[in-house]
Write a protein that holds these residues in place. Structure first.
Motif, PDB file in Angstrom:
ATOM      1  N   PHE A 212       0.833  -1.379   0.041  1.00 38.83           N
ATOM      2  CA  PHE A 212       0.144   0.101  -0.306  1.00 38.83           C
ATOM      3  C   PHE A 212       0.960   1.394  -0.032  1.00 38.83           C
ATOM      4  N   ALA A 213       1.771   1.196   0.758  1.00 38.91           N
ATOM      5  CA  ALA A 213       2.605   2.304   0.802  1.00 38.91           C
ATOM      6  C   ALA A 213       3.463   2.720  -0.630  1.00 38.91           C
ATOM      7  N   VAL A 214       3.627   1.672  -1.431  1.00 34.01           N
ATOM      8  CA  VAL A 214       4.559   2.018  -2.619  1.00 34.01           C
ATOM      9  C   VAL A 214       3.436   2.863  -3.512  1.00 34.01           C
ATOM     10  N   VAL A 215       2.243   2.288  -3.351  1.00 30.23           N
ATOM     11  CA  VAL A 215       1.092   2.806  -4.452  1.00 30.23           C
ATOM     12  C   VAL A 215       0.732   4.033  -3.810  1.00 30.23           C
ATOM     13  N   LEU A 216       0.277   4.283  -2.528  1.00 27.60           N
ATOM     14  CA  LEU A 216      -0.096   5.528  -2.114  1.00 27.60           C
ATOM     15  C   LEU A 216       0.596   6.640  -1.567  1.00 27.60           C
ATOM     16  N   SER A 217       1.892   6.285  -1.258  1.00 32.99           N
ATOM     17  CA  SER A 217       2.771   7.536  -0.998  1.00 32.99           C
ATOM     18  C   SER A 217       3.497   7.948  -2.210  1.00 32.99           C
ATOM     19  N   GLY A 218       4.580   9.083  -2.021  1.00 32.51           N
ATOM     20  CA  GLY A 218       5.028   9.836  -2.981  1.00 32.51           C
ATOM     21  C   GLY A 218       6.371  10.489  -2.378  1.00 32.51           C
ATOM     22  N   ASN A 219       6.437  11.688  -2.861  1.00 30.33           N
ATOM     23  CA  ASN A 219       7.598  12.499  -2.320  1.00 30.33           C
ATOM     24  C   ASN A 219       7.627  13.182  -0.949  1.00 30.33           C
ATOM     25  N   THR A 220       6.226  13.268  -0.511  1.00 27.52           N
ATOM     26  CA  THR A 220       5.942  13.897   0.641  1.00 27.52           C
ATOM     27  C   THR A 220       6.036  13.011   1.558  1.00 27.52           C
ATOM     28  N   VAL A 221       5.366  11.984   1.619  1.00 29.80           N
ATOM     29  CA  VAL A 221       5.186  10.858   2.686  1.00 29.80           C
ATOM     30  C   VAL A 221       5.891   9.526   2.050  1.00 29.80           C
ATOM     31  N   ARG A 222       7.218   9.443   2.552  1.00 25.94           N
ATOM     32  CA  ARG A 222       7.890   8.210   1.721  1.00 25.94           C
ATOM     33  C   ARG A 222       8.486   7.421   3.002  1.00 25.94           C
ATOM     34  N   PRO A 223       7.645   6.282   3.315  1.00 26.77           N
ATOM     35  CA  PRO A 223       8.164   5.424   4.498  1.00 26.77           C
ATOM     36  C   PRO A 223       9.734   4.774   4.050  1.00 26.77           C
ATOM     37  N   VAL A 224      10.348   4.022   5.236  1.00 23.55           N
ATOM     38  CA  VAL A 224      11.557   3.609   5.117  1.00 23.55           C
ATOM     39  C   VAL A 224      11.553   2.521   4.212  1.00 23.55           C
ATOM     40  N   THR A 225      10.297   1.719   4.228  1.00 29.21           N
ATOM     41  CA  THR A 225      10.437   0.478   3.195  1.00 29.21           C
ATOM     42  C   THR A 225      10.358   0.623   1.950  1.00 29.21           C
ATOM     43  N   ILE A 226       9.961   1.939   1.472  1.00 28.67           N
ATOM     44  CA  ILE A 226      10.220   2.462   0.268  1.00 28.67           C
ATOM     45  C   ILE A 226      11.585   3.204  -0.215  1.00 28.67           C
TER      46      ILE A 226
END
Length: 279
Positions: A212-226
Motif C-alpha cells: 500500500f505504501a508504494v502505491v499511495l505514498s510519494g515524495n511528501t510521505v515516503r516510509p523507510v520500506t520504500i
C-alpha cells in the motif's frame, strides 16, 4: 528411554535448523552493513574483514539520508497504532461482553475482512484517496492502514476479553461502578498483556507494510520500506547501504519487542487458564 532421548534430540535438531534459517538472513544483513562494496561482492564471501561505518554514515547523513523516511514510518505506525487501539478496545469489549443485536455477524465481518487479498482492494483505495485529495498524505495512509489493522486488532482483543470472568464485572456493578468505570479500572488491567501483544503486532504490520505504501505514498510521505529502493537501480545495487538501511529499519521493532517483552509473554499465555467466557 533411548527412543525418548532420540526423539528429543531430533526435535532439538529440527528446532535448531528452523532458528538458524530465521537468524541467518538477519546475521548476514548486519555483517554486510559493516563491509565495503568490494568485500560484499567478494567470492567466496568474506567472514573476516575490516569493519567500517561508512554505509551507516551514508544512509543517515548522506545525500540519500533515510532520516525523513524513518520519521514518516514512525508517524504512520504510531498514528495507526493509537487510532486502532482507541477503537479496537471498546469495540472488542462490546463484541465480547454486550448482547448487541447482530454481534455475531459483526464478528464474522471482522474476521472476513482479514481474508481479502490486498492486491484486490488497493485500486479502490487509490481511487478513494485521489478523489478526496489525500494521496501522499499522512492521514490518507493512516486511514488505509486503519482499515486492515482494526479488524485484526478487534479479532485479537475479543479473545482476551472473553477470558475475563463475568463475576468481576458483576462484583463491580454491585459496588455501584458503571460499565465504563469497570472497563477502565478492572477489565483493562487484566488484559494488559493482550493489549501489549496487539500494539506490537499493529505497529509491526504498519512499520513493515510495503504494497500500500508504494502505491499511495510519494515524495511528501515516503516510509523507510520504500526508501530502500533508493539504493537499487538498473546500473547497480548499493548492497552495503541497503543492508545498513535494513538493520536500521529493524531496530525500532526490536526495541519495542524488548520493552514489551514481559507483557507479550503474559498476553500470549493468558489463554492457558480460561475465565468465565461468553454466557
Amino acid at each position: 528411554m533411548k527412543t525418548k532421548h532420540l526423539r528429543a534430540l531430533g526435535l532439538l535438531i529440527v528446532t535448531g535448523l528452523f532458528i538458524l534459517a530465521w537468524i541467518f538472513p538477519i546475521f548476514w544483513s548486519v555483517l554486510n552493513s559493516f563491509k565495503n562494496e568490494q568485500d560484499v561482492l567478494a567470492y567466496p564471501p568474506k567472514l573476516f574483514f575490516v569493519p567500517t561505518l561508512s554505509a551507516y554514515r551514508s544512509v543517515l547523513f548522506g545525500p540519500q539520508s533515510i532520516l525523513p523516511n524513518l520519521w514518516s514510518s514512525f508517524v504512520i505506525s504510531a498514528g495507526t497504532t493509537i487510532l486502532t487501539m482507541a477503537i479496537a478496545i471498546p469495540a472488542a469489549y462490546a463484541l465480547a461482553r454486550l448482547r448487541v443485536p447482530g454481534s455475531r455477524w459483526a464478528g464474522f465481518y471482522v474476521l472476513a475482512t482479514q481474508m481479502l487479498p490486498p492486491v484486490g482492494i488497493i485500486i479502490p483505495y487509490f481511487l478513494i484517496l485521489r478523489n478526496i485529495g489525500w494521496m501522499d498524505t499522512y492521514q490518507g495512509i493512516i486511514l488505509i492502514y486503519l482499515s486492515f489493522s482494526l479488524p485484526f486488532a478487534i479479532w485479537l482483543m475479543v479473545s482476551y476479553f472473553e477470558d475475563i470472568p463475568f463475576e468481576m464485572e458483576e462484583a463491580a456493578a454491585v459496588d455501584g461502578a458503571s460499565r465504563l468505570t469497570t472497563l477502565r479500572r478492572i477489565i483493562l488491567p487484566q488484559v494488559q498483556g493482550g493489549i501489549a501483544v496487539t500494539i506490537v503486532f499493529v505497529f509491526l504490520n504498519a512499520w513493515n507494510e510495503f504494497l500500500f505504501a508504494v502505491v499511495l505514498s510519494g515524495n511528501t510521505v515516503r516510509p523507510v520500506t520504500i526508501a530502500m529502493f533508493n539504493f537499487v537501480s538498473v546500473e547497480q545495487t548499493l548492497w552495503t547501504q541497503l543492508a545498513a538501511v535494513s538493520v536500521i529499519a529493524m531496530l525500532p521493532v526490536v526495541i519495542l519487542g524488548v520493552l514489551a517483552q514481559k507483557h507479550i509473554v503474559k498476553g500470549l499465555t493468558v489463554g492457558a487458564v480460561k475465565g468465565g467466557g461468553r454466557r
